[in-house]
Design a protein around this motif. Structure first.
Motif, PDB file in Angstrom:
ATOM      1  N   GLY A 120       0.773  -1.232   0.000  1.00  0.00           N
ATOM      2  CA  GLY A 120       0.000   0.000   0.000  1.00  0.00           C
ATOM      3  C   GLY A 120       0.804   1.280   0.000  1.00  0.00           C
ATOM      4  O   GLY A 120       0.293   2.337   0.339  1.00  0.00           O
ATOM      5  N   TRP A 122       2.581   4.259  -2.012  1.00  0.00           N
ATOM      6  CA  TRP A 122       2.450   4.864  -3.332  1.00  0.00           C
ATOM      7  C   TRP A 122       3.597   5.814  -3.650  1.00  0.00           C
ATOM      8  O   TRP A 122       3.613   6.427  -4.698  1.00  0.00           O
ATOM      9  N   GLY A 141      -0.823   0.157   3.989  1.00  0.00           N
ATOM     10  CA  GLY A 141      -2.044   0.652   3.341  1.00  0.00           C
ATOM     11  C   GLY A 141      -2.898  -0.495   2.831  1.00  0.00           C
ATOM     12  O   GLY A 141      -2.886  -1.602   3.376  1.00  0.00           O
ATOM     13  N   ARG A 142      -3.592  -0.234   1.751  1.00  0.00           N
ATOM     14  CA  ARG A 142      -4.447  -1.248   1.140  1.00  0.00           C
ATOM     15  C   ARG A 142      -3.562  -2.290   0.479  1.00  0.00           C
ATOM     16  O   ARG A 142      -2.706  -1.976  -0.342  1.00  0.00           O
ATOM     17  N   LEU A 143      -3.757  -3.562   0.826  1.00  0.00           N
ATOM     18  CA  LEU A 143      -2.911  -4.638   0.321  1.00  0.00           C
ATOM     19  C   LEU A 143      -3.281  -5.001  -1.117  1.00  0.00           C
ATOM     20  O   LEU A 143      -4.459  -5.102  -1.457  1.00  0.00           O
ATOM     21  N   GLU A 144      -2.252  -5.200  -1.921  1.00  0.00           N
ATOM     22  CA  GLU A 144      -2.465  -5.624  -3.301  1.00  0.00           C
ATOM     23  C   GLU A 144      -2.899  -7.080  -3.320  1.00  0.00           C
ATOM     24  O   GLU A 144      -2.365  -7.916  -2.604  1.00  0.00           O
ATOM     25  N   ARG A 145      -3.877  -7.374  -4.143  1.00  0.00           N
ATOM     26  CA  ARG A 145      -4.371  -8.734  -4.305  1.00  0.00           C
ATOM     27  C   ARG A 145      -4.237  -9.156  -5.759  1.00  0.00           C
ATOM     28  O   ARG A 145      -4.270  -8.332  -6.660  1.00  0.00           O
ATOM     29  N   VAL A 153      -3.336 -12.235  -1.269  1.00  0.00           N
ATOM     30  CA  VAL A 153      -2.489 -11.047  -1.164  1.00  0.00           C
ATOM     31  C   VAL A 153      -1.142 -11.381  -1.796  1.00  0.00           C
ATOM     32  O   VAL A 153      -0.697 -12.533  -1.787  1.00  0.00           O
TER      33      VAL A 153
END
Length: 188
Positions: A120, A122, A141-145, A153
């Protein structure tokens, strides 16, 4: 020279035992693929098998690479190399390993940036992000999937890639130092 020998011994030891453990990952891969075949034939197909097989293969390949370099079982263009003396081989290896070290450094930077992104981040400096995680001043942050139906993940496999690339970089430095010792006429 004593420092070089200790570095070589430590790196070769870590990569030897890592490679010996990771080589059994082929059986994990076989088990996953066997379950995939059974579940597709007799049950509902499992969503996780194909992607998990890919993850296991990445770990197997990238963590086994330094062990392969250490044993000298990597692929070489052996048209001329096999006939050369040990001293000439050491000179050529000393020169060419520098390109590999540069390439692995760039690859490691990319793996760090990709892992930071998957957690997460940027921004443009992944080292700043990881430093912030260690000190507690940065949050995940927001976890990449993955964009597949299973949607795992991505950060765990990216951490495996960082570890594998780092071990490969250390093994290349070890090989560089071995070549230096060979050129000095010392036994390794």
């Amino acid at each position: 020279m004593r420092v070089l020998r200790r570095f070589i011994g430590a790196v070769d030891g870590v990569n030897y035992y890592t490679g010996r453990v990771v080589m059994y990952g082929i059986f994990v891969l076989m088990g996953i693929l066997l379950w995939s075949s059974i579940s597709k034939t007799f049950f509902l197909p499992s969503l996780w098998t194909l992607e998990m097989a890919q993850f296991v293969m990445v770990g197997y390949y990238i963590l086994g690479g330094p062990y392969s370099i250490q044993l000298g079982s990597n692929v070489r263009m052996d048209l001329l190399y096999g006939e050369w003396s040990l001293r000439k081989k050491a000179w050529v290896d000393l020169f060419t390993v520098l390109f590999l070290i540069f390439y692995l450094g760039v690859l490691l930077w990319g793996a760090l940036a990709s892992t930071a992104y998957s957690l997460g981040f940027w921004g443009s400096n992944p080292l700043e992000f990881f430093g912030g995680l260690v000190t507690g001043s940065q949050e995940v942050g927001r976890l990449e999937r993955s964009p597949t139906a299973w949607r795992p993940v991505m950060w765990p496999i990216k951490v495996v890639m960082i570890v594998g690339i780092f071990l490969m970089l250390l093994q290349c430095l070890s090989e560089l130092f071995k070549d230096v010792l060979r050129l000095r006429g010392e036994a390794i």
